[in-house]
Structures are given as C-alpha cells and as structure tokens.
Scaffold this motif. Structure first.
Motif, PDB file in Angstrom:
ATOM      1  N   PHE A   8       0.811  -1.205   0.000  1.00  0.00           N
ATOM      2  CA  PHE A   8       0.000   0.000   0.000  1.00  0.00           C
ATOM      3  C   PHE A   8       0.851   1.264   0.000  1.00  0.00           C
ATOM      4  N   ALA A   9       1.906   1.257   0.797  1.00  0.00           N
ATOM      5  CA  ALA A   9       2.669   2.489   0.967  1.00  0.00           C
ATOM      6  C   ALA A   9       3.458   2.851  -0.283  1.00  0.00           C
ATOM      7  N   SER A  10       3.591   1.885  -1.204  1.00  0.00           N
ATOM      8  CA  SER A  10       4.333   2.212  -2.423  1.00  0.00           C
ATOM      9  C   SER A  10       3.440   2.924  -3.435  1.00  0.00           C
ATOM     10  N   ARG A  11       2.175   3.073  -3.129  1.00  0.00           N
ATOM     11  CA  ARG A  11       1.275   3.723  -4.082  1.00  0.00           C
ATOM     12  C   ARG A  11       1.252   5.222  -3.871  1.00  0.00           C
ATOM     13  N   VAL A  29      -7.390   6.706  -6.733  1.00  0.00           N
ATOM     14  CA  VAL A  29      -6.767   7.906  -7.290  1.00  0.00           C
ATOM     15  C   VAL A  29      -7.600   9.160  -7.035  1.00  0.00           C
ATOM     16  N   ILE A  30      -8.078   9.294  -5.779  1.00  0.00           N
ATOM     17  CA  ILE A  30      -8.754  10.570  -5.538  1.00  0.00           C
ATOM     18  C   ILE A  30      -7.973  11.453  -4.557  1.00  0.00           C
ATOM     19  N   LEU A  31      -7.046  10.870  -3.793  1.00  0.00           N
ATOM     20  CA  LEU A  31      -6.254  11.686  -2.869  1.00  0.00           C
ATOM     21  C   LEU A  31      -4.811  11.205  -2.909  1.00  0.00           C
ATOM     22  N   PRO A  32      -3.836  12.123  -2.738  1.00  0.00           N
ATOM     23  CA  PRO A  32      -2.436  11.682  -2.635  1.00  0.00           C
ATOM     24  C   PRO A  32      -2.276  10.827  -1.388  1.00  0.00           C
ATOM     25  N   ASN A  33      -1.415   9.845  -1.498  1.00  0.00           N
ATOM     26  CA  ASN A  33      -1.224   8.910  -0.387  1.00  0.00           C
ATOM     27  C   ASN A  33      -0.302   9.540   0.661  1.00  0.00           C
ATOM     28  N   THR A  34      -0.865  10.352   1.555  1.00  0.00           N
ATOM     29  CA  THR A  34      -0.100  10.932   2.657  1.00  0.00           C
ATOM     30  C   THR A  34      -0.713  10.423   3.950  1.00  0.00           C
ATOM     31  N   PRO A  35       0.048  10.410   5.028  1.00  0.00           N
ATOM     32  CA  PRO A  35      -0.515   9.950   6.305  1.00  0.00           C
ATOM     33  C   PRO A  35      -1.751  10.752   6.700  1.00  0.00           C
TER      34      PRO A  35
END
Lengths: 311, 743, 267
Positions: A256-259, A265-271
């Motif tokens: 998951f964290a590599s995405r 694809v609606i939000l950038p993968n940030t914490p």
C-alpha cells in the motif's frame, strides 16, 4: 497526479495516435460541411430578406439534379469515412486467442490489476513497461464499467460475463490518468486509476518488489497498528501478503505504501489523507462499500502508521 | 368537384357532444384540440420539472470537488432528468402538437378514435405520477435513463425506484402506442376529399411515418422492461451475468427501441420546420418528395443502427464495422433534409419572425449535432469520445438544439391558431436570443470537456486544468436557458391577457389548419376549401398559378381506409413486434450450447391437443363471422359460444401445464429456461385471456341484439385479434415445443 | 498462395454458366434487335453480376470454404441479379408475359413475398445449406431456385410491365416486412452460438487456401459466419430500403415532372 491535459489529442501511444489523427481529419471535413451549410443559410438571410411591399417569390418546387448531387456527394464522403473507419479499427484489433499480459478486474468502485506472468496483484495503480504493447484482459466483478485512458487507448467496456481485450501501450514514461467511463453506480465519478509507464528495468524492479511480502521489522507504533489490522474486520476484505489477512473484496494492501494515491486515485497517499480516510471513509468517498468503523484517533494513527509502513 | 367541398357528415354520437366549460369539461374532453392542449400543458409542466433538475445538476458541477449534492442525489437527478425530458416532455409535446394539428391539416373533424385519444392522454399524467411516486417510496431510480443491467438489477439497485421507472415507462408506452395507432388511422381514414397521401403537409406526413416508428420501436422497450421486471420481482436472471444471464442482451433490446426513439423525438420537429420555413420564406418547400421520402429512409434505417450505441461493448469488429456503415448511411437522408430546407430559404422573401428565427437556429444547431453524430459513426472515434461530455453535447444539440428549437418554432407559429392571439414578437426575440445564447453556452463547451477526458454522469470532478472554467461557463449558460423559459412563460401570459388578435391566418400560410377560425371551432371547419394540391390556401389565393395545374378537376376520389381495420392492423403489427422480441429472448436463452434444464418436462403431445383447440377456435370464429354475414343470429351465437369454449379449454390446458411444472419445482426464477418459458407462454396466455374477455363483450352485445342492425365492425375487428393470437401461438408452439432447446 | 494470385486464378470458367450467360445475352440482343437503351444497362449489369456470382472466386469460396462468400453469392442471386434482369426487360412485348403464362399464381403478391423470404430461410436450414455447399448438383439446384424465387419476389416491384406491379404504397409494406424477415435471419446467423452451416466450420482445404484465409485475411470460422449474417442483415436491408425509395420516387414522380416542364415553359 496529472500535470498534463488528459485530452484525447495528447496521445502517447500508437493506438491513440491513430485515432486522434483520424479524429482531426473527420472533424475538419465536418467543419467544412458545417461552414458550407452555414454559408448557404446566412447568405440566404442576407440576400433574400423580405422587403416591405415586396411580392412573394415565384414558387420553385425542386430540382432533381441538385437533389442527386446532395445525395450522392455526402454518400461518397461517408464511404470514404467508412474506409477510414475500417483502417482505424484494424490498428486496435486485439487477438482473442492470445493470453493477456495483464488482467484488469473492475469492482464498484476500484480497479484490480493482476499480472499473470509474475503473479503480482495490485490495485488502482497499474504499472506497465514503456514501449511494449500489452494485451489487457478486462473482466468485471459486478456491474458494467469502462476502462478508459484517454491518452493511451480507446475505451473498452468491462462487462460481466463478457471478457474483453484491449491493446495498451505507452510511448513515454509517466503517469497516465484513466477513469471509468460507463456509469456504474454511486461512486462512478471517483473511479479513477493510473497507468504508470516505466522503463523496462524500473518496471522489472517494481515487479520484483511487489512479488515479495512487505518488509518486516516494524516499529512499536506500526506493530500496534498491525495488531489492530489483524484483530478488526479489515482482514475480511483486504489482503496483506505474509499475514493472515486474505480478504478478496477490496484492494490488496500488501504494498500500500508504495502507491501514490488512495481511494481509486482521488487523494495523494499521505498519512494525513489516510488518517482522514480511516476516520470516516464515507465522508471522503460517500456510498462506497467500506463502512465508517467509528475508530478512535489512537486506532486511526496506529493503523495509519502500519499501512504507511507497507512499502 | 370545383368550388367548395362540404365536410363529410360525422355519424358518431360522441362527435356531437358540445364543448362544455369549466374544469370537468377538460377532464372529460374527447376533442383532439383540447387533448392536444392538455398534452402540451402537461409536457410544459414536466419541462419545468426536468429543467429544474438540470439546473440543480449544473449548480453541483459549477466548480470542481463540489459537495452540494450527494452522489446518490445527483444520480437520481440525471436519471429523472433524462427520463422526464424524453418520455414526459419531448414525446408528449410532439404528440400534443400532432394531436392538435394533424386532423386540422388533413381537413378531418377529429381523430379516428376520440375516446382512445383521451385515454392515451390520461396515461401521460398517470405515468408521470408513477415515476415520481418513487420519490416517496425510497428514492427515485438512480441508474440512468437506459438502466443498464446488471446495475438496474436488485443486487445493485435494491430500492424500488427502478420498479416505478418500469411501470411508468410501460404506462407511457401504452399511451404512446395507442396515440400512434390513432394518428395512423386518422391519416389513412379521415383525410378530406382531395387530400391524397401525396399532398399531405409535411408535418402530417412526418407524424404519420413517426407513428409507425413508435408502434414498432416501443414493443422492444416493453419486452426489455418486462424482462427486467420479472428479474426484479420474480427473481429471474435474464440480465444477471452472475447467474448465466446476459448484460448485453439488455443493451440490444434497449437500443432496438432507443435508437428509433431518437428519431421519434426529432422527426415531428423536422415536420414543424418543414412547415415553418416555407411559410416565412414565402416559397413552397424545396424538394417536397425528397424531404418526404428521406423521412421514410430515416425511419427504416433507424431500426438498423442501434448497435452504434454499443461500439465500446466489445461486440467484435465485424459487427462494429457493419453498424458503422448503416449509421453513416442514415446521415445521407438527414443531410438531404438540411439541404432542402436551406434551398427553400434561397431565393425566398424571408420574414425573420421569432418562429423563423428558431427554425434557422434549428438548422444550424441540428447540422452541428448531426455532424458530431457522424464522428460517432467512425468507430475508433466513438471508442474515444463515447460516454464523455462530447456525447452529452452531441445529443443535447440534437434534442435541444434540434427538437426543442423545432417545438419553439412551432409554438410561435401555431400559438395564434390555438389561442386566437399572437405571441409578442419583441418579447419573442428576447426569448429567442436568450435561448440561443444560453443553449450554446451551456452545451458547446461540453464538446471540449469531453475531449479533455470528462466522462458523463459524474457528480463531481477533480480540479483539472480548464475543467472548472468550462463547467462554470456551461452552468451560466444553463441558467440563461432557464431564464429564457421564464421569458417564454411571460410572453404567453401577456399574449393570453392582451395579445393582438391573430385572425384566421396571420402568417398567410397555406395549409388547411389556417382555413379554420382561430381558435378552431369545436367541429374544426365550417367549410373546407377545395383541395387540389399541397397548398390549398395558396391555390385559393392564386387561382392563376396553382401548384398542380393539371389537377384542376380535383384528385379522383381515392378510397379511404376503414379506420377500425387500420387501427386493428396497426395494433397487431405492434403486438407482432412485441412477440418477436420475446421469441428472440427465448431463442437467445435456450438455443445455446448449454441450455438450462426443464424443457424435457414439456409434453408436446398434450399441449398439441390444446393447441388444436385454440386453432379450432379460429375456425369457429370464422364460421361465426360467416353466419353473422348471412344474418343468421342463432348460428352466430352458437359458433361464438364454441369459440369461447375452445379458447377456455386452451387456457385451462395451459393452467394444468403450469400446475404440473410447479409441482416439479419449476418457478420463474429457477433458471433461464423456466423464466423465458413462463414469460413467453404466460404473456401469450394473457393475450388469450384478453381475447376471451373481448369475446364475452361481443357475446353481450350479440345477446342485446346490437348486431341485428348490421353494424358488425366490432366483430370483424375482434376477429383480426383472435386470429392473430392463434398465429402467435403457432409460432410459439413450434419454437418451444417442436424445435425445443437445441444445443 | 497470395490473395493476389488467388483472385487471378480462382475462376471457374464453368462452360454451362458461360454458355447460359452468352445465350441469354444473344436472346436479349435479338429481341431488341441490338438496339440497346438505358434499360439494357440494367440487364447487362444483371448478367455480369450473375456471371461473377457463379464463376468468380466468390463461387469457389462459397463451395464449402467461406460462409460469408456463400452469403454474398446468395444475396447476389436473390436480391440483386433478378431485379436488374427484370428492370432490363422491355416494357411491352411477348416475353414480358412469359412468366405470367407459366405461373398464373406467380402474380399473387403473397406467394411472391413468401418466395423471396423463403429463398432466404429455406436454404439456411443447416442440412440444406450444408448439402448445397458440398454437393455439386444440390448447388446447381440452389442456384436455379434462388434466381427463380428472386424473380418471383421482385416481379411485383420492378417488373417492366406496369400491370404486374403492386401500387407503390402497397409495395412499401411488402418490402419492409421482407426486410424484417430477412433481418431476423441475419441476426440469428450473426449471433448463433453454433455453425449455421457446419461445413464451413471445418472446411476441407482442397485448394490450399485456408492458411491465406485464416492468417492473411484473419477470418476465423466464427468471424466468417458473423460477417455472413451481417451481410444478410445490413446490406440486404439497404437493398430493400433502396427499392422502397424507388417506389416512393415512382409515387411522387409524375406530378413533379410535369411541374418542371411547366416551369421551363414559363421561363
């Protein structure tokens, strides 16, 4: 996510190239026809306006030669279009007897990607090697969706019970935004995906990394999250390889964290975004199948740190 | 036949009914003009509803990532907007105008079946209510106006919205089919002397052709929604791929109806344009024959192009290519029309009234919509732009820029005839310009949005470069369009209160409706002018230069069809198409490589005996008719009773067969064989039942002595239906029992 | 074998077909004393197309190799050649009555309609279709019957003798219903899960052309059958539609012609 215009004319593959060329040609011909009709109408309006006291013009009922001309000429233009159509179609005619290089399975409202050769499985962010023509198999898990990457390929419906094929290829490395184009229910609007085209070595590296379980050696906070993940209902729907989580109904979270993104694809993968999502997914993407678990802030931060460790 | 011709006297009693005043007289009316106005008012009401739905959607889309509406609310809105605009606005508007003007244009007293006409109308508010009742029953349907399965199936759409949608469409379909039958019978049977088919005003001609389109296209929709209803209510799986059903068959059935439907919505508008342009260009239509014949070409071709809605489905390239060819062909007759209208303008003496302005805008906008339609016929282009805003722009150019502009042109043209007062030209021009600006602003930019990758039916969109701006432009355009409708309402209100009296023929037009007073009297015409050409009023005003000089003696009186027979034949044609669709479904599900089990329990011999009874009943009915012809009433009664008995035996036989199958555990939802078997035979049985009730009514009339006066049309008409039901059974029996499921 | 070579070499030059065509041409020429009019063009075109249908590579492929070629031949023989021949016949004269003499019931539109529709349906019963594709004499029988039934079907529409024709407005439902019947069969063939003519599913490749067809042209047996069905469905319907347009043209023609003459005189 997507810097360039995602237009059908900014094509980055031979398949899309053919279509945009054809499209421009047809548009020009159509524009010329429209201009001719408009010119006829406007010049009539300019020249033949009623003048006060003017008499009615002499009746004219028709002219067979003119009629023949404007029946036959459009007919010929359309025959020409038809030959162009046949030629254009041939460019994107995927074979039906070949095994696909990539299997895309659509779900309400996310995309699953399987790589049959390597056994890799991922969601919403589909990596492909640059410059290689891939045969993509399209299957649906529920209703009809449509796989569309405007800059790379014609769209193709993903129909349950009717597997489809599509050529997919990218000339240049980069992210290409795709989306579902057939109305598929509440969150049809937010069912995007990314085609991530990489140079072959980079792609190979990605495949290799995806094939392995996520790295071990979690920090204490991450371990707390991991235990939460395993003890709560997360595992019913999600998979994380190398752990007991084997759910099939929702995206695989092994890496998951590599995405780059979350939520199709609606939000950038940030914490921060992930925490927002976990706090109440229904607020971020209403009506999706993942319910609001009413997690406490501590649970959310534990899960967030665990998920963001799944590189 | 020189001079004036008096109208043939009407014989039916209800024709003589006096127009009353007050609310109830409108509810009870059977006058085609009042029914026409009821249609138009109802459609206008729903136009407001559908328009407001569109405006709310545009507000939601005005800026990226907007959260005004929930996804489900938005999905309900666009589903209702589409369904409303198509079934409750465009179709009733055009049918309303046809109702009002076709009888006038052909010099008839009323429609062929005035009471059927009233019934058709009342199905409209009824259908509208059914559709909107879903709002109280758990939410409107939210699966789009074409309800693609399996999204519209219970697992994905559990709320009853879709069920109400099905019921509403079915009710509206009954109304539309009966109106179409009525219009065909009117045109074939009630034309005034001299009004040959060749001389029909183009509006009447196109409505006539259009009616055939309706009676043949709607059965496909009815078959599809009945199957969907069986899926949803009886747990069958016609369209559920997870249980062996086919998602694609729904699309085939739906678009078999859906594409002709597009032409159903534009052909009458073509007709209006063909009336308006000549009058305000002061010239006869250029190439009447070509405009008329191209209508037939469009109507027939429209049945052979549906799969172009499915190019992205993956039907295989041969299929796509052939349908691309036929879709392109349909552009030829459409182009012929555009060229002829343009040529009518050429060399004319053009009066740019509001009506004419709308007609000219129609020409340009419809051409644009038609040409963007051609780009969809080029399959690879369709693969890129279908289901995007480019498509949304395309069909709004056809349906708003085309149909609605045609209707507005017709409204300004005919309003004085309907009310006796002219609409204000100055307010009309404000209305026109606001409409043109609003419409093009709202929809032209949507072409670009589609090309930039914006898909249709999205309740929100990310903030991509350019998207927010273009959507805002579109929203502003939509509101200008909304404003223009208010201006129209204002114009009509002003006209009704203090408009200039119109006189009988304010535009110096040439067709017969302008020979009646404005508004026309209850009985339409006191006296008809002689009809010796396509433009009777021109001939009247220009005796020195008539349109058909050689026809000075009037057209030799050609026979008019019998209205009962015509109406019945049309109904049977429509029913035949319905059963063809059902049989196609049966064959599709059972003549496959792995048919579902169940057929082995059928007993061809036993059913064959009951089949014999049904066929024998056709024979007995034929005998009954013969006896009636010979004025032998006892013989007639005997044979009629025999028919009833044989029909009853058939139904009992079917009941027994069903019972046995039930005992063996076969239900509609068991598998695809049982679902399709019960559907086909059950719907046929229903028709037999209707026939039996009808026979009982005939029997009642016979016992009351109604046929002793020699008025036996109802028996003959009934006979057609009864024989038809038998013929259908022969085909059904052959397909199901004799050929059977083959692998 | 390449496509080019194939198209050049795969001609039958069947002496019977050749002779029949030449004799027909001679008879036609004699009957009009070698004075060809515009009408004769139709007749000649019909004859040429008949020859092409029976002697060109289409005929070779139709005999058990390609279903779509068979369909092309079938449609030529029923829908195209007969009306062209009929249109080419002189409007008067003894030969115009021959069919009427031979077949007094041939003028009945119902029988004519069933001939046309029957020609489509009967020869696509799997057993008959197979037999015609694999057995020479059945194929001959098929060819004759198609031409004959085609002539019966088209006579009420395009017969050179006006008295044989249906009125234009009656001709439209005649053609439209035939089109529907033909389309239904075309739809069935296009979507049929099984081979309508099993012979074409596994052709015996006597000529060594199968690799060219399967690989060069990319025609799988399924695609081949689909194209056959589509041919019957879409282009065949366009032919009926074209005929309907001709009828409408006839219906409208008379008044406008006179109108034009009158307008011309005025100028």
């Amino acid at each position: 996510m997507n810097e360039a215009l995602n237009s059908v004319f900014h094509s980055e593959s031979p398949q899309a190239e053919v279509i945009s060329g054809l499209f421009i040609l047809v548009l020009i011909v159509c524009a010329v026809i429209l201009l001719i009709v408009a010119a006829m109408i406007f010049s009539s309006l300019a020249r033949f306006r009623h003048k006060p006291g003017g008499l009615d013009p002499k009746p004219r009922h028709g002219n067979w030669k003119l009629e023949t001309a404007w029946t036959v000429i459009p007919f010929l233009i359309l025959i020409w279009f038809l030959t162009l159509t046949a030629k254009g179609m041939k460019e994107s005619n995927p074979p039906s007897d070949q095994k696909p290089d990539l299997l895309v399975i659509s779900h309400q409202w996310w995309w699953e990607a399987r790589y049959p050769q390597s056994g890799v499985l991922t969601a919403n962010e589909i990596h492909i090697p640059v410059g290689v023509r891939w045969l993509v198999g399209l299957e649906s898990a529920d209703v009809i969706h449509d796989f569309w990457v405007p800059r790379l390929a014609p769209k193709m419906d993903v129909v349950p019970g009717h597997p489809n094929r599509l050529w997919l290829e990218a000339d240049k490395p980069g992210n290409y935004l795709g989306t579902c184009a057939e109305f598929c229910g509440a969150q049809h609007a937010q069912m995007h995906f990314l085609i991530i085209a990489q140079s072959p070595p980079e792609f190979e590296a990605w495949v290799e990394k995806q094939g392995k379980p996520p790295p071990r050696g979690l920090t204490e906070g991450e371990q707390k999250g991991s235990r939460l993940f395993q003890s709560m209902t997360c595992v019913n729907c999600h998979t994380v390889n190398g752990t007991p989580a084997k759910g099939q109904a929702a995206p695989d979270l092994t890496h998951f964290a590599s995405r780059q993104t979350i939520g199709a694809v609606i939000l950038p993968n940030t914490p921060e975004n992930l925490a927002r999502w976990l706090k109440n997914p229904q607020a971020v993407k209403p009506a999706i199948l993942m319910p609001d678990f009413k997690l406490t802030d501590a649970q959310v931060s534990g899960l967030t740190s665990y998920l963001e460790s799944l590189k | 036949m020189k001079g004036t011709t008096s109208h043939p006297p009407s014989i039916e009693i209800f024709h003589a009914q006096k127009a009353g005043e007050g609310f109830f007289s409108w509810v009870a009316t059977v006058d085609h003009k009042r029914i026409g106005i009821l249609y138009l008012l109802t459609a206008f009401f729903f136009f407001g509803v559908g328009g407001l739905e569109a405006l709310v959607m545009r507000v939601q889309l005005a800026k990226p990532n907007n959260t005004l509406l929930s996804p489900d609310a938005y999905n309900q809105l666009f589903t209702m907007h589409g369904t409303t605009m198509i079934f409750l606005v465009v179709m009733p508007t055009l049918i309303g105008l046809a109702n009002y003007f076709v009888p006038l244009m052909i010099g008839a007293r009323d429609m062929a079946f005035p009471r059927l006409n009233a019934m058709s109308y009342w199905f409209l508010p009824f259908g509208g209510l059914l559709l909107h009742f879903s709002l109280l029953a758990g939410g409107a349907p939210s699966v789009g106006w074409f309800s693609y399965a399996p999204l519209s199936e219970t697992p994905f759409a559990p709320s009853p919205g879709v069920d109400y949608w099905i019921l509403a469409l079915f009710a509206l379909g009954i109304g539309s089919i009966s109106t179409s039958i009525n219009l065909i019978a009117t045109v074939l049977a009630l034309r005034a002397p001299g009004m040959s088919i060749r001389r029909l005003p183009l509006f009447a001609w196109m409505v006539f052709v259009n009616s055939f389109l309706l009676i043949m296209a709607l059965p496909a929709l009815n078959a599809a929604i009945i199957m969907l209803f069986i899926d949803r209510q009886l747990e069958a799986h016609f369209f559920l791929p997870s249980h062996g059903g086919s998602a694609i068959l729904w699309q085939h059935f739906f678009w078999t109806f859906g594409h002709p439907e597009v032409y159903i919505m534009v052909l009458p508008a073509f007709g209006i344009i063909s009336e308006v342009i000549p009058v305000f260009a002061r010239k006869p239509i250029f190439g009447y024959e070509f405009v008329a014949a191209s209508t037939v070409a469009i109507a027939i071709l429209s049945f052979g192009v549906w799969a172009h809605h499915m190019f992205a489905v993956g039907l295989g390239q041969p299929m796509d290519l052939f349908f691309a060819a036929s879709s392109m062909m349909i552009a030829v007759p459409t182009g012929v029309k555009i060229f002829n209208w343009s040529a009518t303008l050429w060399g004319g003496s053009i009066h740019l009234t509001t009506s004419m302005l709308f007609a000219v805008a129609f020409l340009l906008q419809f051409t644009l919509g038609g040409l963007s339609g051609v780009t969809f016929a080029v399959v690879p282009i369709d693969w890129q732009v279908t289901d995007t805003y480019y498509l949304v722009a395309h069909f709004h150019y056809v349906l708003f820029g085309g149909s609605f502009f045609g209707v507005f042109a017709g409204l300004y043209y005919w309003f004085p005839k309907m009310t006796g007062r002219l609409l204000s030209e100055s307010i009309g021009k404000v209305h026109f310009w606001l409409t043109v600006i609003g419409f093009n602003m709202a929809f032209f930019v949507q072409h670009f949005l589609g090309l930039m990758g914006m898909t249709r039916r999205v309740y929100t969109y990310p903030d991509y470069p350019g998207w927010g701006l273009l959507n805002m432009v579109s929203t502003i355009g939509a509101f200008i369009l909304g404003l223009s409708v208010l201006v129209l309402v204002w114009n009509m209100a002003v006209s009704l209160r203090r408009g200039t009296p119109a006189g009988d023929n304010p535009w110096n037009a040439w067709t017969l409706e302008w020979a009646a007073s404005s508004p026309p009297a209850e009985h339409n015409f006191d006296q008809l002018p002689p009809i010796q050409g396509r433009r009777p009023l021109w001939d009247l005003a220009h005796p020195e230069n008539p349109d058909e000089p050689e026809a000075s003696g009037g057209e030799p009186e050609s026979k008019r069809s019998d209205r009962n027979k015509t109406g019945m034949m049309c109904f049977i044609a429509s029913e035949a198409f319905f059963f063809i669709m059902l049989l196609i479904a049966y064959i599709f599900y059972n003549f496959s490589q792995h048919p579902n089990p169940g057929a082995q329990w059928l007993n061809p011999l036993k059913t064959g005996i009951f089949t014999f009874c049904l066929l024998a009943s056709s024979f007995t009915f034929w005998r009954a008719e013969k006896r009636l012809g010979a004025k032998d009433h006892t013989g007639f009664l005997v044979w009629l009773l025999a028919t009833l008995a044989l029909g009853g035996v058939f139904l009992v036989g079917q009941g027994m067969e069903y019972f046995e199958l039930f005992l063996k555990g076969l239900r509609a939802g068991t598998n695809l064989f049982s679902a399709s078997f019960f559907m086909v035979t059950g719907l046929h049985g229903l028709h037999v039942l209707v026939g039996l009730i009808w026979l009982l009514i005939v029997l009642g009339f016979a016992l009351a002595g109604d046929f002793k006066t020699g008025k036996t049309e109802s028996v003959k008409t009934m006979g057609f239906y009864w024989h038809f039901v038998d013929v259908v059974w022969i085909v059904v029996f052959t397909a199901i029992y004799l050929v059977g499921p083959v692998s | 074998m390449t496509t080019h070579e194939f198209l050049l070499t795969a001609w039958d030059w069947n002496p019977f077909v050749l002779a029949a065509c030449v004799i027909t041409l001679l008879l036609y020429g004699l009957s009009c004393r070698w004075k060809f009019s515009g009408k004769s063009f139709f007749f000649l075109a019909g004859l040429v197309l008949c020859f092409l249908a029976l002697d060109s590579p289409v005929s070779l492929l139709a005999r058990g190799t390609l279903f779509s070629a068979h369909m092309l031949q079938h449609l030529l023989l029923v829908l195209i050649v007969p009306p062209l021949l009929l249109m080419g016949l002189p409007g008067s004269g003894a030969h115009g009555q021959i069919p009427g003499r031979l077949l007094p019931w041939g003028n009945n539109p119902l029988i004519a309609w069933f001939s046309g529709v029957g020609a489509m349906w009967i020869w696509h019963v799997p057993a008959l279709c197979d037999a015609a594709a694999s057995n020479g004499s059945v194929h001959v029988l098929q060819t004759f019957s198609l031409l004959f039934l085609g002539v019966l079907f088209w006579r009420p529409i395009v017969s050179a003798r006006k008295e044989d024709r249906l009125s234009p407005l009656a001709g439209i439902p005649y053609l439209f219903t035939a089109c529907v019947a033909c389309s239904l069969l075309g739809i069935w063939i296009s979507f049929a899960p099984v081979g309508v003519c099993p012979v074409y599913m596994n052709p015996v490749d006597q000529l060594g052309i199968l690799p060219m067809i399967r690989n060069g042209w990319g025609l799988t047996p399924i695609a081949d059958q689909q194209i056959g069905g589509l041919l019957m469905w879409v282009p065949a319907c366009l032919i009926y539609l074209g005929a309907i347009m001709v009828l409408l043209g006839r219906y409208y023609r008379r008044p406008i012609k006179e109108m034009e003459i009158k307008n011309a005189r005025k100028k």
